[in-house]
Write a protein that holds these residues in place. Sequence first.
Motif, PDB file in Angstrom:
ATOM      1  N   ARG A  57      -9.397 152.571  28.160  1.00 48.48           N
ATOM      2  CA  ARG A  57     -10.371 151.624  27.737  1.00 48.48           C
ATOM      3  C   ARG A  57      -9.812 150.327  27.941  1.00 48.48           C
ATOM      4  NH1 ARG A  57     -11.302 148.556  23.929  1.00 48.48           N
ATOM      5  NH2 ARG A  57      -8.633 149.096  22.840  1.00 48.48           N
ATOM      6  N   GLN A  61     -13.014 148.697  31.256  1.00 49.73           N
ATOM      7  CA  GLN A  61     -13.502 147.781  30.306  1.00 49.73           C
ATOM      8  C   GLN A  61     -13.458 146.213  31.567  1.00 49.73           C
ATOM      9  OE1 GLN A  61     -13.525 146.678  26.371  1.00 49.73           O
ATOM     10  NE2 GLN A  61     -13.745 149.193  26.018  1.00 49.73           N
ATOM     11  N   GLU A  66     -15.094 142.694  36.021  1.00 49.58           N
ATOM     12  CA  GLU A  66     -14.875 141.989  37.026  1.00 49.58           C
ATOM     13  C   GLU A  66     -15.894 142.074  37.575  1.00 49.58           C
ATOM     14  OE1 GLU A  66     -12.205 139.771  38.297  1.00 49.58           O
ATOM     15  OE2 GLU A  66     -11.118 139.894  36.549  1.00 49.58           O
ATOM     16  N   GLU A  96     -13.484 138.859  42.643  1.00 45.10           N
ATOM     17  CA  GLU A  96     -13.923 139.485  41.367  1.00 45.10           C
ATOM     18  C   GLU A  96     -14.229 140.948  42.172  1.00 45.10           C
ATOM     19  OE1 GLU A  96     -13.620 138.089  39.191  1.00 45.10           O
ATOM     20  OE2 GLU A  96     -14.461 136.125  39.627  1.00 45.10           O
ATOM     21  N   LYS A 127     -17.870 149.231  27.842  1.00 46.86           N
ATOM     22  CA  LYS A 127     -18.231 148.439  27.486  1.00 46.86           C
ATOM     23  C   LYS A 127     -18.005 147.302  28.473  1.00 46.86           C
ATOM     24  CE  LYS A 127     -18.113 147.758  22.492  1.00 46.86           C
ATOM     25  NZ  LYS A 127     -17.398 149.351  22.130  1.00 46.86           N
ATOM     26  N   SER A 130     -18.997 140.100  27.467  1.00 50.47           N
ATOM     27  CA  SER A 130     -20.451 140.124  26.325  1.00 50.47           C
ATOM     28  C   SER A 130     -20.422 139.285  27.612  1.00 50.47           C
ATOM     29  CB  SER A 130     -19.942 139.317  25.355  1.00 50.47           C
ATOM     30  OG  SER A 130     -18.285 138.719  25.100  1.00 50.47           O
ATOM     31  N   ASN A 156      -6.532 134.394  29.218  1.00 52.02           N
ATOM     32  CA  ASN A 156      -6.402 136.127  27.937  1.00 52.02           C
ATOM     33  C   ASN A 156      -5.619 136.656  29.060  1.00 52.02           C
ATOM     34  OD1 ASN A 156      -7.549 138.512  28.954  1.00 52.02           O
ATOM     35  ND2 ASN A 156      -7.761 138.469  26.989  1.00 52.02           N
ATOM     36  N   GLU A 179      -7.745 133.699  40.403  1.00 57.36           N
ATOM     37  CA  GLU A 179      -8.981 133.329  38.816  1.00 57.36           C
ATOM     38  C   GLU A 179      -8.054 131.690  38.598  1.00 57.36           C
ATOM     39  OE1 GLU A 179     -11.234 134.600  37.769  1.00 57.36           O
ATOM     40  OE2 GLU A 179     -10.621 136.938  37.410  1.00 57.36           O
ATOM     41  N   MET A 218     -15.889 135.207  24.103  1.00 54.16           N
ATOM     42  CA  MET A 218     -14.913 136.239  24.595  1.00 54.16           C
ATOM     43  C   MET A 218     -13.961 136.807  24.529  1.00 54.16           C
ATOM     44  SD  MET A 218     -15.341 134.158  29.104  1.00 54.16           S
ATOM     45  CE  MET A 218     -14.052 135.519  29.377  1.00 54.16           C
ATOM     46  N   GLY A 220     -13.678 138.527  22.396  1.00 52.77           N
ATOM     47  CA  GLY A 220     -13.370 139.249  20.713  1.00 52.77           C
ATOM     48  C   GLY A 220     -12.953 138.757  19.638  1.00 52.77           C
ATOM     49  N   SER A 226     -10.262 142.568  14.133  1.00 54.19           N
ATOM     50  CA  SER A 226      -9.895 143.851  16.006  1.00 54.19           C
ATOM     51  C   SER A 226      -9.531 145.169  15.546  1.00 54.19           C
ATOM     52  CB  SER A 226      -9.087 142.673  16.923  1.00 54.19           C
ATOM     53  OG  SER A 226      -8.680 143.760  17.618  1.00 54.19           O
ATOM     54  N   PRO A 227     -10.013 146.165  15.836  1.00 51.16           N
ATOM     55  CA  PRO A 227      -9.167 147.711  14.994  1.00 51.16           C
ATOM     56  C   PRO A 227      -8.457 147.894  16.487  1.00 51.16           C
ATOM     57  CG  PRO A 227     -11.163 147.746  16.550  1.00 51.16           C
ATOM     58  CD  PRO A 227     -11.191 146.489  16.127  1.00 51.16           C
ATOM     59  N   ASN A 228      -8.307 147.240  17.198  1.00 54.07           N
ATOM     60  CA  ASN A 228      -7.167 147.467  18.996  1.00 54.07           C
ATOM     61  C   ASN A 228      -5.661 146.710  18.677  1.00 54.07           C
ATOM     62  OD1 ASN A 228      -9.137 149.866  19.225  1.00 54.07           O
ATOM     63  ND2 ASN A 228     -10.229 148.062  20.107  1.00 54.07           N
ATOM     64  N   LYS A 238      -1.420 144.447  24.550  1.00 48.15           N
ATOM     65  CA  LYS A 238      -1.369 142.929  24.272  1.00 48.15           C
ATOM     66  C   LYS A 238      -0.078 141.939  23.534  1.00 48.15           C
ATOM     67  CE  LYS A 238      -5.900 141.966  22.291  1.00 48.15           C
ATOM     68  NZ  LYS A 238      -7.343 142.847  21.221  1.00 48.15           N
ATOM     69  N   ASN A 242      -6.454 137.436  19.879  1.00 48.77           N
ATOM     70  CA  ASN A 242      -7.439 137.356  20.221  1.00 48.77           C
ATOM     71  C   ASN A 242      -7.379 136.248  19.498  1.00 48.77           C
ATOM     72  OD1 ASN A 242      -7.978 140.003  20.760  1.00 48.77           O
ATOM     73  ND2 ASN A 242     -10.251 140.906  19.389  1.00 48.77           N
TER      74      ASN A 242
HETATM   75  N1  3HC Z   1     -17.393 141.700  25.648  1.00 44.73           N
HETATM   76  C1  3HC Z   1     -17.662 143.168  25.073  1.00 44.73           C
HETATM   77  N2  3HC Z   1     -16.882 144.115  24.171  1.00 44.73           N
HETATM   78  C2  3HC Z   1     -15.696 143.525  23.378  1.00 44.73           C
HETATM   79  C3  3HC Z   1     -15.375 142.039  23.743  1.00 44.73           C
HETATM   80  C4  3HC Z   1     -16.410 141.116  25.075  1.00 44.73           C
HETATM   81  N3  3HC Z   1     -15.975 139.598  24.867  1.00 44.73           N
HETATM   82  N4  3HC Z   1     -14.397 141.859  23.290  1.00 44.73           N
HETATM   83  C5  3HC Z   1     -13.981 142.970  22.311  1.00 44.73           C
HETATM   84  N5  3HC Z   1     -14.779 143.639  22.664  1.00 44.73           N
HETATM   85  C6  3HC Z   1     -14.874 144.403  21.847  1.00 44.73           C
HETATM   86  C7  3HC Z   1     -13.382 145.953  22.406  1.00 44.73           C
HETATM   87  O1  3HC Z   1     -13.593 146.670  24.023  1.00 44.73           O
HETATM   88  C8  3HC Z   1     -13.515 147.067  21.580  1.00 44.73           C
HETATM   89  O2  3HC Z   1     -14.172 147.881  21.374  1.00 44.73           O
HETATM   90  P1  3HC Z   1     -14.107 149.612  22.200  1.00 44.73           P
HETATM   91  O3  3HC Z   1     -13.078 149.823  21.010  1.00 44.73           O
HETATM   92  O4  3HC Z   1     -15.304 150.322  21.436  1.00 44.73           O
HETATM   93  O5  3HC Z   1     -13.359 149.292  22.864  1.00 44.73           O
HETATM   94  C9  3HC Z   1     -14.369 145.512  20.465  1.00 44.73           C
HETATM   95  O6  3HC Z   1     -14.884 144.983  20.718  1.00 44.73           O
HETATM   96  C10 3HC Z   1     -13.148 145.412  19.661  1.00 44.73           C
HETATM   97  O7  3HC Z   1     -12.430 144.330  19.847  1.00 44.73           O
HETATM   98  P2  3HC Z   1     -10.651 144.645  19.806  1.00 44.73           P
HETATM   99  O8  3HC Z   1     -10.135 143.239  20.012  1.00 44.73           O
HETATM  100  O9  3HC Z   1     -10.445 145.180  18.478  1.00 44.73           O
HETATM  101  O10 3HC Z   1     -10.697 145.293  21.379  1.00 44.73           O
HETATM  102  P3  3HC Z   1      -9.137 144.943  22.290  1.00 44.73           P
HETATM  103  O11 3HC Z   1      -8.014 145.318  21.436  1.00 44.73           O
HETATM  104  O12 3HC Z   1      -9.926 145.658  23.789  1.00 44.73           O
HETATM  105  O13 3HC Z   1      -9.119 143.220  22.601  1.00 44.73           O
HETATM  106  C11 3HC Z   1      -9.984 142.312  24.505  1.00 44.73           C
HETATM  107  C12 3HC Z   1     -10.731 143.100  23.367  1.00 44.73           C
HETATM  108  C13 3HC Z   1      -9.028 140.681  24.735  1.00 44.73           C
HETATM  109  C14 3HC Z   1     -10.803 141.940  25.843  1.00 44.73           C
HETATM  110  C15 3HC Z   1      -8.895 142.782  25.464  1.00 44.73           C
HETATM  111  O14 3HC Z   1      -9.506 144.286  26.023  1.00 44.73           O
HETATM  112  C16 3HC Z   1      -8.301 142.263  26.481  1.00 44.73           C
HETATM  113  O15 3HC Z   1      -7.536 141.642  27.118  1.00 44.73           O
HETATM  114  N6  3HC Z   1      -8.817 142.823  27.996  1.00 44.73           N
HETATM  115  C17 3HC Z   1      -8.482 142.490  29.128  1.00 44.73           C
HETATM  116  C18 3HC Z   1      -9.169 141.554  29.498  1.00 44.73           C
HETATM  117  C19 3HC Z   1     -10.659 141.854  30.372  1.00 44.73           C
HETATM  118  O16 3HC Z   1     -11.357 143.053  29.797  1.00 44.73           O
HETATM  119  N7  3HC Z   1     -11.451 140.569  30.347  1.00 44.73           N
HETATM  120  C20 3HC Z   1     -12.445 141.114  30.563  1.00 44.73           C
HETATM  121  C21 3HC Z   1     -13.318 139.999  31.422  1.00 44.73           C
HETATM  122  S1  3HC Z   1     -12.945 139.674  33.114  1.00 44.73           S
HETATM  123  C22 3HC Z   1     -13.343 138.260  33.229  1.00 44.73           C
HETATM  124  O17 3HC Z   1     -13.638 137.288  32.856  1.00 44.73           O
HETATM  125  C23 3HC Z   1     -13.310 137.872  34.690  1.00 44.73           C
HETATM  126  C24 3HC Z   1     -13.255 136.849  35.038  1.00 44.73           C
HETATM  127  O18 3HC Z   1     -13.237 137.116  36.898  1.00 44.73           O
HETATM  128  C25 3HC Z   1     -14.246 136.043  34.942  1.00 44.73           C
END
Ligand code: 3HC
Length: 339
Positions: A57, A61, A66, A96, A127, A130, A156, A179, A218, A220, A226-228, A238, A242
């Motif tokens: 998951r 995501q 990216e 990216e 997902k 955002s 992050n 990055e 961003m 979260g 936060s359920p996870n 992690k 968050n």
């Molecule tokens: N956008 C969309 N969904 C989001 C979000 C966001 N900013 N933040 C949280 N969510 C979603 C989660 O995916 C989760 O959904 P799901 O349970 O249905 O899968 C729900 O909201 C609840 O959030 P949680 O905090 O419980 O979820 P996580 O423990 O997964 O934490 C996270 C969310 C901090 C984003 C974590 O997944 C994480 O660290 N991910 C890795 C980094 C990442 O994906 N970053 C995205 C940006 S990448 C980027 O920016 C590219 C660069 O080039 C700029």
Amino acid sequence: MYEFKTPCINYYTQHILPMTDAKQLSLEENFQGKIDAEIKIEPKDWMPEKYRKTLIRQISQHAHSEIVGMLPEGNWISRAPSLRRKLGLLAKVQDEAGHGLYLYSACETLGIERDTLLDQLHTGKAKYSSIFNYPTTTWADIGAIGWLVDGAAIMNQVPICRCSYGPYARAMVRVCKEESFHQRQGFEILLTLSKGTDEQRAMLQDAVNRWWWPAVMMFGPSDKDSPNTAQSMKWKIKRFTNDDLRQKFVDVSVEQAKILNVTLPDPDLKFNEETGHYDFGVIDWDEFWQVVKGNGPCNRQRLNARKKAHEEGAWVREAAMAYAEKQEQRQATSISKVA
Ligand code: 3HC
């Protein structure tokens, strides 16, 4: 040092770990023991199904983010104000794409096919961040994305270099180095604008006004919603919650904003002597969830662009497959000739 209670092989080091206790602990306790001892989990190691699913998951995501993240900036490649800016932006967008590919590969080590992952993105089931559902209306937006969005991403992602799952952690090392270049190119764009004309300074302030809150979101939902987070922290997927990461980001950004001479659009931002951190205003969680659920300003546009690119790229994938098959056949024929 963690002592293993049952004999098991650490696939990362290939060491056979000693049995020090006759009592057989459950696989799950042993697994948690390895995590507590900072031993990486590798693809062939035993892992709880929930750990595998959580990683699929999160990594998928992340990969989707990216890939979709190329779109808002790609919009400006042909309109960059100079050749130097165009080269920097092109390199960034290509990075990216590379990040997305490492991450899809890391995800595939967990036993899921790339086609399935892409299908989840294209059907709106998966997902992605955002932040990539906001429009890039001026050149200053490219600077603001580099400074704030890549800045938040680094905050992050640096801790994910120490994630318990080996392939994800290793992929993140290179991603984070790139990055950090992205963040600096964005900051440099904004620094140039900050020393420019009144119009350029106004464009910079306008971009920061629009990107600040989405960047703060961003990280979260708040930890309490936060359920996870709790389980992911226990499994060391992690390393920070968050809210902790969001606070670090705010603290760092306030200082950087002073150098750019811009105002962050939050009247409640104030240094708190007691905590040693900046207090900040209330986040609009309604906006956040609307964007996550697909109702942001550009969600539809982003997904349609991805689907179109995937469909139009079908011939490249087919050609690559045909070439690989040909190579395999050639190799098989030359082996049978030798034999
Ligand atoms: N956008 C969309 N969904 C989001 C979000 C966001 N900013 N933040 C949280 N969510 C979603 C989660 O995916 C989760 O959904 P799901 O349970 O249905 O899968 C729900 O909201 C609840 O959030 P949680 O905090 O419980 O979820 P996580 O423990 O997964 O934490 C996270 C969310 C901090 C984003 C974590 O997944 C994480 O660290 N991910 C890795 C980094 C990442 O994906 N970053 C995205 C940006 S990448 C980027 O920016 C590219 C660069 O080039 C700029």
